[in-house]
Design a protein around this motif. Structure first.
Motif, short mmCIF file in Angstrom:
data_model
loop_
_atom_site.label_atom_id
_atom_site.label_comp_id
_atom_site.label_asym_id
_atom_site.label_seq_id
_atom_site.Cartn_x
_atom_site.Cartn_y
_atom_site.Cartn_z
N PHE A 150 0.88 -1.15 0.04
CA PHE A 150 -0.04 0.07 0.00
C PHE A 150 0.62 1.18 0.09
N LEU A 151 1.90 1.21 0.71
CA LEU A 151 2.70 2.38 0.91
C LEU A 151 3.69 2.55 -0.41
N PHE A 152 4.34 1.46 -0.71
CA PHE A 152 5.50 1.58 -1.82
C PHE A 152 5.21 0.98 -3.14
N GLY A 153 4.16 0.24 -3.10
CA GLY A 153 3.74 -0.65 -4.29
C GLY A 153 3.32 0.17 -5.29
N PRO A 154 2.81 -0.35 -6.51
CA PRO A 154 2.30 0.34 -7.76
C PRO A 154 0.96 1.07 -7.31
N PRO A 155 0.53 2.16 -8.20
CA PRO A 155 -0.57 2.67 -7.89
C PRO A 155 -1.99 1.58 -8.21
N ARG A 156 -3.00 1.91 -7.56
CA ARG A 156 -4.15 1.20 -7.85
C ARG A 156 -4.68 1.39 -9.37
N LEU A 157 -5.32 0.59 -9.80
CA LEU A 157 -5.95 0.66 -11.25
C LEU A 157 -7.07 1.37 -10.88
N LYS A 284 -0.12 1.14 -13.46
CA LYS A 284 0.55 2.57 -13.95
C LYS A 284 0.28 2.88 -15.56
N GLU A 285 0.60 1.94 -16.12
CA GLU A 285 0.59 2.10 -17.76
C GLU A 285 -0.79 1.94 -18.03
N CYS A 286 -1.67 1.23 -17.66
CA CYS A 286 -2.99 1.05 -17.83
C CYS A 286 -3.87 2.21 -17.53
N ASN A 287 -3.35 2.85 -16.37
CA ASN A 287 -4.17 4.12 -16.03
C ASN A 287 -3.85 5.11 -17.08
N ARG A 288 -2.56 5.11 -17.50
CA ARG A 288 -1.96 6.32 -18.19
C ARG A 288 -2.87 6.34 -19.60
N GLN A 290 -5.56 4.61 -20.04
CA GLN A 290 -7.09 4.48 -19.69
C GLN A 290 -7.42 3.14 -20.66
N GLN A 291 -6.70 2.12 -20.52
CA GLN A 291 -7.21 0.71 -21.07
C GLN A 291 -6.36 -0.48 -20.35
N VAL A 292 -6.93 -1.59 -20.45
CA VAL A 292 -6.41 -2.62 -20.04
C VAL A 292 -6.07 -3.69 -20.90
N VAL A 293 -7.08 -3.93 -21.98
CA VAL A 293 -6.69 -5.05 -23.05
C VAL A 293 -5.49 -4.47 -23.90
N GLY A 294 -5.55 -3.21 -24.32
CA GLY A 294 -4.47 -2.89 -25.19
C GLY A 294 -3.18 -3.19 -24.74
N VAL A 295 -2.99 -2.68 -23.46
CA VAL A 295 -1.76 -2.68 -22.46
C VAL A 295 -1.34 -4.25 -22.36
N LEU A 296 -2.27 -5.11 -22.18
CA LEU A 296 -1.93 -6.47 -21.97
C LEU A 296 -1.46 -7.07 -22.93
N ASN A 297 -2.26 -6.92 -24.22
CA ASN A 297 -1.92 -7.41 -25.47
C ASN A 297 -0.37 -7.20 -25.88
N GLU A 298 -0.08 -5.91 -25.43
CA GLU A 298 1.26 -5.44 -26.02
C GLU A 298 2.47 -6.08 -25.14
N LYS A 333 8.33 -9.38 -14.53
CA LYS A 333 7.62 -8.84 -13.35
C LYS A 333 8.39 -7.51 -12.82
N LYS A 334 9.82 -7.38 -12.87
CA LYS A 334 10.48 -6.42 -12.33
C LYS A 334 10.61 -5.40 -13.26
N ASN A 335 10.41 -5.35 -14.43
CA ASN A 335 10.74 -4.31 -15.46
C ASN A 335 9.55 -4.32 -16.50
N PRO A 336 8.35 -4.05 -16.34
CA PRO A 336 7.20 -4.20 -17.05
C PRO A 336 7.35 -2.86 -18.12
N LYS A 337 7.87 -1.94 -17.65
CA LYS A 337 7.93 -0.64 -18.36
C LYS A 337 8.89 -0.66 -19.34
#
Length: 402
Positions: A150-157, A284-288, A290-298, A333-337
């Motif tokens: 919660f404190l240091f992890g990635p942002p919530r979707l 974070k990328e999904c929020n940026r 504003q989609q999930v499917v497209g990000v997951l596909n790539e 897992k460590k380097n998704p970006k």
């Protein structure tokens, strides 16, 4: 009609009956299509001894010593059954032949290819309520782990993306349904785009092994990803920007010594992508976007690209598959970006006319799909997935070939 059978020494040092319907040379099965590109018979030759190195064996032969089953079972070693006798092998071969459907006549019209968006719309309009009840879209954390996350992890979707995310995990629980034309068209499209065939192939048969499934029925390989595993492969082969890469990987999967099961490996890349999404590393990328499917596909394509580059540059073989998948999973897992950025650069170089990292250009891009920029603008409501199978949280950090 009686036929003479040759007896060859199998991978486990046992004698196996090899029907004159299979010919193997140079580590590959030489299939001789008889009608409409269907594989219904082969000629047999001695191709292996008990001491033959594993790396020189074809995918079909790997099933005899449990390697391919281990990959498809997520890295768990399959039990070797004593009933694997000559009689049992002959019976299985005949059953496989019986499952082959009649060839299409000249008057038969092959089914049309299906785009990723069309298949996606099918799931968007299908009632997946029962599947949605069983999904686990995020990792359950308790105690200190929950506080740290919660404190240091990635942002919530973002809240408006939760429905789209849930749809992805629902599709990951959806099995193949032979009565659904969309399901059958997805299978046909994947086969045609990889092999270049223009005609439909039978629903069951050894031809599925040619594109890297374990056996005569692709549906049996979808443990852990359900229909999402096929949807990701469909996206891979139907997007004009990623199709050349898909065919490069497919060619490598048929290499005499570096071969691996293309479709089974693809399903494992889907499993990794799902796990990264579940751990919220893509939020974070999904929020940026504003989609999930497209990000997951790539991210799926980026993961397969990473594996492909490791496999080719380091000359890996099927014996290395477990280690390679583990390495790819940990890096993803460590380097998704960084994974997504590498894919972006790779595709940009290819569009500019370059040949990135040992791949070869492939002009065969028959059907257009939205490009990466257009997909990035797509709204979550426009891109939804539906259920395959939910991955248990205890799989975190494990590498398995499904």
């Amino acid at each position: 009609m009686a036929e003479d059978n040759d007896v060859i020494e199998g991978l486990n040092g046992l004698s196996h009956e090899c029907k004159p319907s299979e010919e193997i040379s140079n580590g590959h099965s030489n299939h001789k299509p008889v009608m409409n590109g269907m594989i219904i018979s082969h000629n047999a030759k001695d191709h292996s001894t008990g001491s033959a190195p594993l790396r020189s064996l074809p995918i079909s032969a790997l099933k005899e010593n449990g390697v391919l089953q281990s990959l498809a079972a997520g890295g768990e070693q399959a039990e070797v059954e004593e009933e694997n006798s000559e009689l049992e092998k002959a019976r299985e071969e005949w059953e496989a032949l019986e499952n082959i459907q009649p060839a299409l006549t000249e008057d038969s019209s092959p089914t049309s290819l299906i785009s990723f968006n069309e298949a996606l719309q099918y799931f968007q309009t299908t009632d997946l309520g029962d599947l949605l009840k069983n999904i686990q879209p995020t990792i359950r954390r308790t105690g200190l782990a929950a506080i740290t996350h919660f404190l240091f992890g990635p942002p919530r979707l973002h809240r408006e993306l939760l429905e789209e995310r849930d749809l992805v995990f629902a599709i990951a629980q959806c099995p193949v349904d032979n009565s659904q034309s969309v399901h059958m068209r997805v299978l046909q499209t994947i086969y045609k785009r990889l092999t270049g065939s223009r005609l439909d192939c039978p629903r069951y048969g050894t031809h599925w092994e040619n594109i890297g499934f374990q056996g005569t029925d692709p549906a049996t390989d979808l443990r852990g990803t359900g229909f999402l595993g096929l949807m990701h492969t469909l996206y891979f082969v139907m997007d004009p920007e990623t199709l050349p890469l898909a065919r490069d990987i497919y060619r490598l999967s048929q290499h005499p010594t570096q071969n691996f099961p293309f479709s089974v490996m693809s399903i494992n890349m889907t499993r990794i992508a799902l796990q990264v999404l579940r751990e919220e590393a893509l939020s974070k990328e999904c929020n940026r976007r504003q989609q999930v499917v497209g990000v997951l596909n790539e991210f799926f394509v980026a993961t397969y690209l990473h594996l492909y580059q490791l496999w080719k540059s380091q000359q890996k073989t099927i014996a290395d598959s477990g280690f390679v998948i583990k390495e790819v999973e940990l890096f993803a897992k460590k380097n998704p970006k960084q994974m997504l950025r590498r894919l972006e650069v790779f595709l940009k170089e290819r569009r500019a006319g370059g040949i990135p990292r040992g791949t070869s250009p492939d002009p065969q891009t028959q059907q257009s799909s939205p490009n990466l920029v257009e997909r990035g603008k797509a709204k979550g409501k426009e891109m939804h997935f539906t259920g395959v199978c939910d991955l248990p949280p205890d799989m975190e950090g494990e590498a398995r070939l499904i």
